[in-house]
Design a protein around this motif. Structure first.
Motif, PDB file in Angstrom:
ATOM      1  N   GLY A 124       0.900  -1.286   0.045  1.00  0.00           N
ATOM      2  CA  GLY A 124       0.007  -0.024   0.032  1.00  0.00           C
ATOM      3  C   GLY A 124       0.991   1.308   0.045  1.00  0.00           C
ATOM      4  O   GLY A 124       0.240   2.341   0.387  1.00  0.00           O
ATOM      5  N   ILE A 125       1.912   1.307  -0.527  1.00  0.00           N
ATOM      6  CA  ILE A 125       3.029   2.051  -0.555  1.00  0.00           C
ATOM      7  C   ILE A 125       2.979   2.855  -1.871  1.00  0.00           C
ATOM      8  O   ILE A 125       3.482   2.239  -2.958  1.00  0.00           O
ATOM      9  N   GLY A 126       2.047   4.023  -2.131  1.00  0.00           N
ATOM     10  CA  GLY A 126       2.296   4.464  -3.560  1.00  0.00           C
ATOM     11  C   GLY A 126       2.969   5.954  -3.411  1.00  0.00           C
ATOM     12  O   GLY A 126       3.881   6.248  -2.619  1.00  0.00           O
ATOM     13  N   PRO A 127       2.876   6.559  -4.735  1.00  0.00           N
ATOM     14  CA  PRO A 127       3.534   7.784  -4.872  1.00  0.00           C
ATOM     15  C   PRO A 127       3.545   8.757  -3.992  1.00  0.00           C
ATOM     16  O   PRO A 127       4.687   9.264  -3.809  1.00  0.00           O
ATOM     17  N   GLU A 128       2.596   9.172  -3.276  1.00  0.00           N
ATOM     18  CA  GLU A 128       2.433  10.184  -2.306  1.00  0.00           C
ATOM     19  C   GLU A 128       3.197   9.938  -1.105  1.00  0.00           C
ATOM     20  O   GLU A 128       3.589  10.557  -0.294  1.00  0.00           O
ATOM     21  N   ASP A 129       3.139   8.499  -0.790  1.00  0.00           N
ATOM     22  CA  ASP A 129       3.763   8.094   0.401  1.00  0.00           C
ATOM     23  C   ASP A 129       5.213   8.255   0.394  1.00  0.00           C
ATOM     24  O   ASP A 129       5.931   8.169   1.589  1.00  0.00           O
TER      25      ASP A 129
END
Ligand SMILES: [Zn+2]
Ligand SMILES: [Zn+2]
Lengths: 198, 198
Positions: free
Chosen positions: A116-121
């Motif tokens: 669940g680690i996406g670009p914004e994270d």
């Protein structure tokens, strides 16, 4: 074991440190309590202050208690180069190799859709803003040569391409699967000078 | 290196721990600040509490925040045996060998005239009081087999002799020059059972 509650709790808490097991934690606890209470107080104060004040630079996301870190605010650094790394430890390693004088961007992680680690994270929205800097000419991708590190580099390479900037990947002399943080200065120096366009 | 003052100070303070150099200290600092702030708070709280509250048991001089420690106040321990050790780590090692059920006395040091460490600095005045206990029958000397440890044992043996109590020296299976703290449980168990009169 018949250690007192406070000593037992201290040993347990010291095990929060990476690489410190119960045996080392006990040695540290006895050392600080028996022989170096001043050192123990230095540790408490420094850790308390850091936990309360250290956050991320609003420009490069490096660990700092300042709004803008020293590297970002220095006029001596080359603003045409931006090196993207995964962690503050990578910045520390590159700085001690003394082979890089540009700017940094610290992801503090890597893309990992399964976790669940996406670009914004990993701050890619902040990076997008950095890419609009007129002085910037080249982005150096220095994520680790792992599956997720490579995927993160590819993703950022697409962002850089859209801005029509040069984009390079650091040349790793370190073994694939290894971590940038543990490479020596000379390996890092070679890796930087041998970078090639993506 | 361009780490912020708070992070630099934290790394410096973490080097107060035995066995932790600048590289390990940096890894610990980044880990606590990036990945485990809760662990960092546990450490700060536990260390602060221990530094403010942990002193020495008024009976055996073991590290404890209580006036009298659990071993001294337990009615299950054999009051006829008193084992004299140099440090709290030695008590911890003997306790985890589960081969001793008597009482302890912790010197928190050893006689060292050259360093100005005399009998009262290692609590021999408190030990003198302990020797007057009617239930006490035997004193086991478990100081380390170093020059100063042996001299300390000899000095205490004289005190014990005056009280007409049995006095024994722990039988070391550990190599001379080694430290009691690092012996394994079975070695410690043999050392205790093989003790001989002084
Ligand atoms: Zn910055
Ligand atoms: Zn006690």
């Amino acid at each position: 074991m018949n250690l007192s509650p406070a000593v037992t709790e201290l040993i347990r808490a010291l095990c929060c440190m990476p690489g410190i097991g119960p045996k080392s934690a006990q040695r540290i606890a006895f050392h600080l309590l028996e022989r170096d209470r001043h050192g123990g107080e230095l540790m408490t104060d420094a850790l308390k202050f850091a936990l309360e004040n250290v956050g991320h630079c609003s420009c490069c996301r490096m660990l700092t208690e300042q709004d803008i870190c020293d590297v970002c605010s220095s006029e001596k650094r080359d603003s045409s180069l931006l090196c993207v790394v995964e962690s503050p430890a990578d910045v520390a390693a590159l700085e001690s190799s003394a082979s890089y004088s540009g700017r940094y961007f610290v992801l503090n992680g890597r893309l990992s859709p399964l976790d669940g680690i996406g670009p914004e994270d990993i701050g890619l929205d902040v990076l997008q803003t950095r890419l609009q800097d007129d002085q910037l000419k080249e982005v150096i991708l220095a994520t680790n040569p792992t599956l997720e590190g490579e995927a993160t580099a590819s993703y950022i390479a697409m962002m850089v391409e859209k801005r029509a900037l040069a984009c390079s990947r650091i040349a790793y002399g370190v073994s694939v699967g290894g971590e940038l943080e543990y490479a020596d200065g000379s390996t890092l120096s070679h890796a930087l000078s041998g970078r090639r366009p993506v």
